[in-house]
Enzyme design. Structure first.
Site, PDB file in Angstrom:
ATOM      1  N   CYS A 202      -6.480  -5.903  -1.374  1.00  0.00           N
ATOM      2  CA  CYS A 202      -5.352  -4.999  -1.157  1.00  0.00           C
ATOM      3  C   CYS A 202      -4.085  -5.418  -1.894  1.00  0.00           C
ATOM      4  CB  CYS A 202      -5.057  -4.895   0.340  1.00  0.00           C
ATOM      5  SG  CYS A 202      -6.446  -4.302   1.327  1.00  0.00           S
ATOM      6  N   HIS A 282      -1.107 -18.108  -4.091  1.00  0.00           N
ATOM      7  CA  HIS A 282      -2.560 -18.109  -3.864  1.00  0.00           C
ATOM      8  C   HIS A 282      -2.909 -19.271  -2.940  1.00  0.00           C
ATOM      9  CE1 HIS A 282      -6.764 -17.485  -4.473  1.00  0.00           C
ATOM     10  NE2 HIS A 282      -6.591 -16.653  -5.491  1.00  0.00           N
ATOM     11  N   HIS A 366      14.891  -1.688   2.620  1.00  0.00           N
ATOM     12  CA  HIS A 366      13.602  -1.056   2.903  1.00  0.00           C
ATOM     13  C   HIS A 366      12.466  -2.059   2.719  1.00  0.00           C
ATOM     14  CE1 HIS A 366      15.936   2.626   2.649  1.00  0.00           C
ATOM     15  NE2 HIS A 366      16.299   2.305   1.413  1.00  0.00           N
ATOM     16  N   HIS A 370       2.416  -4.571   4.031  1.00  0.00           N
ATOM     17  CA  HIS A 370       0.967  -4.407   3.915  1.00  0.00           C
ATOM     18  C   HIS A 370       0.396  -3.643   5.112  1.00  0.00           C
ATOM     19  CE1 HIS A 370      -3.115  -5.630   2.701  1.00  0.00           C
ATOM     20  NE2 HIS A 370      -3.353  -5.724   3.990  1.00  0.00           N
ATOM     21  N   HIS A 399      -1.246   5.384  10.134  1.00  0.00           N
ATOM     22  CA  HIS A 399      -1.662   6.524  10.945  1.00  0.00           C
ATOM     23  C   HIS A 399      -2.063   7.712  10.079  1.00  0.00           C
ATOM     24  CE1 HIS A 399      -1.072  10.183  13.416  1.00  0.00           C
ATOM     25  NE2 HIS A 399      -1.513   9.435  14.406  1.00  0.00           N
ATOM     26  N   ASN A 403      -5.912   2.494   5.818  1.00  0.00           N
ATOM     27  CA  ASN A 403      -5.755   1.400   4.865  1.00  0.00           C
ATOM     28  C   ASN A 403      -6.309   1.868   3.523  1.00  0.00           C
ATOM     29  OD1 ASN A 403      -5.951  -0.897   3.278  1.00  0.00           O
ATOM     30  ND2 ASN A 403      -6.608  -2.221   4.950  1.00  0.00           N
TER      31      ASN A 403
END
Length: 470
Positions: A202, A282, A366, A370, A399, A403
């Site tokens: 993602c 990472h 803002h 994720h 909603h 995802n």
């Protein structure tokens, strides 16, 4: 004539500065300096040379600005809408799951935070219930072509102006590549630079923007980079009964976004945002982080992505490491001073008191957090001490669209724009997690007020959000 190198410019500037200092402070009284400037031609030329070389050095070594010209999000047709009824019907009619797995997926779905307007891939609505390569290719084409068509129309960019194409898809890598699919579709020029990113989960949407920015800053011959972020659910639907793998069936949905990034300063007046900073950390050296989200076959040979019980904790720990590197770059001095003081007091107390978490709302107006799932959003909120109104876009995006993997941060950006919340000068933080385990951030500054656009995926439903209960 070859351009001067950084070393040559540095030597010239240093020589000019030395000459100026020697002239000014070689015993000449200060009251005579103005007279020297007006009467001493050598001194005047030295000053002019010094200033010219310094300006030349500054402009030749300054990294070009990286601008988000515009973006577009894919919104599937109405007949691809995956309501609870559609999902339940598919699971039962496929006859691929035992009763325990069906009840487990029902429970996950009902408490996942997903609504009844998310979108599923084509094979879900077919009668054979079998995901094939053709289904995955159709899914990729629908999302990528729709997003890129909309983007090119909005920006009025000729496809032959594009100098680089970066496509990211975490778990689908066909031959020819997805970037080649776009080259064939839009007839990009032969010397175009193409890059395919896979297996990055993602976070790859944020990673691809970071990569595009580095290309634009390092090679001034590249003016426009097209970034396409998508995912393929078709070949990654899990048909076994392992619970850690069944979760992905419940929360991942169809989504795709495309963006054009440029370093052309003449486009600043029409660009949406400027990329201020980016950071990738990472954490794969740690075995728990490395295997927190892992693709492998189960005992019966069914492939699937396992989301382990360590995932939420790994996300929290990795985020804490990430923000310690990001904080000094973005936080105001007042917050940094408070944080430094808390660290000092923690050291004096030998760990009895913990360092405070800086208030990142002082750095950003803002947050595009994720949208990995309800638990992930809540964990990020706890780690960063964010109130519900700050995580609103992530919760509402989960909603409405579920995802959508690598494209999720762009659907959140679209939410802010549909609400008319983005104003000129506002700062925005895009934060995404990825397999491996990675934490990635983009920091943007808005160049103009948001406006309602015809292709915004929230247009038909924004009046219903935010929901009172989630």
């Amino acid at each position: 004539m070859k351009p001067l190198t950084h070393i040559q410019l540095s030597i010239a500037a240093l020589f000019s500065f030395t000459l100026l200092i020697h002239t000014l402070f070689s015993g000449t009284p200060f009251t005579h300096i103005l007279h020297l400037f007006s009467s001493n031609l050598t001194l005047s030329l030295s000053c002019a040379w010094c200033v010219s070389i310094s300006l030349l050095y500054y402009f030749s070594t300054r990294s070009p600005q990286v601008l988000l010209l515009d973006y577009a999000c894919f919104k599937p047709d109405f007949d691809r809408m995956c309501t609870y009824e559609v999902a339940d019907y598919f699971v039962r009619r496929s006859q691929r799951f035992n009763s325990v797995s069906i009840e487990f997926m029902r429970g996950i779905y009902l408490k996942s935070g997903l609504g009844d307007q998310t979108y599923a891939p084509p094979f879900i609505f077919q009668t054979d219930y079998e995901a094939k390569l053709e289904s995955a290719v159709i899914e990729a084409k629908e999302g990528m072509f729709s997003a890129v068509d909309s983007l090119l129309l909005k920006t009025q960019i000729d496809p032959r102006q594009i100098d680089a194409v970066i496509v990211t898809c975490g778990s689908f890598s066909p031959l020819p590549s997805l970037s080649s699919l776009l080259v064939n579709r839009y007839k990009f020029k032969p010397d175009i630079k193409t890059v395919n990113l896979t297996g990055m989960g993602c976070s790859s949407g944020v990673v691809s923007i970071d990569l595009a920015a580095k290309l634009l800053r390092s090679n001034r011959l590249i003016r426009y980079a097209l970034v396409v972020v998508t995912e393929s659910i078709s070949l990654n639907w899990y048909f076994g009964d392992d619970r850690s793998r069944l979760v992905t069936n419940c929360i991942f949905r169809v989504g795709c976004a495309a963006a054009i990034i440029t370093n052309d300063p003449s486009r600043r007046r029409v660009a949406k945002m400027e990329l201020v900073d980016s950071l990738r950390t990472h954490h794969g050296a740690d075995d728990r982080a490395y295997r927190a989200a892992f693709q492998e076959e189960d005992e019966k040979g069914y492939p699937g992505v396992s989301l382990t019980k360590d995932l939420i904790q790994v996300a929290g720990l990795s985020l804490r490491v990430h923000i310690t590197e990001l904080a000094p770059r973005v936080l105001p001095l007042s917050q940094l001073a408070l944080y430094a003081y808390s660290v000092f007091m923690s050291a004096l107390s030998r760990g009895d008191s913990k360092p405070i978490v800086p208030d990142f709302t002082t750095a950003f107006e803002h947050f595009c957090i994720h949208t990995g799932g309800k638990a992930v959003i809540e964990q990020v909120g706890r780690v960063l001490r964010l109130k519900d109104d700050v995580t609103e876009s992530a919760r509402m995006c989960l909603h409405r669209f579920g995802n959508t993997s690598s494209s999720l941060v762009f659907y959140e950006l679209a939410y802010f724009e549909a609400k008319g919340k983005v104003k000129k000068g506002d700062r925005m933080w895009m934060l995404a997690f990825g397999t491996g385990f990675k934490v990635c951030s983009l920091v943007w500054r808005s160049l103009r007020d948001s406006c309602n656009e015809a292709d915004n995926p929230w247009n038909d439903c924004i009046h219903r959000y935010p929901l009172k209960a989630w």
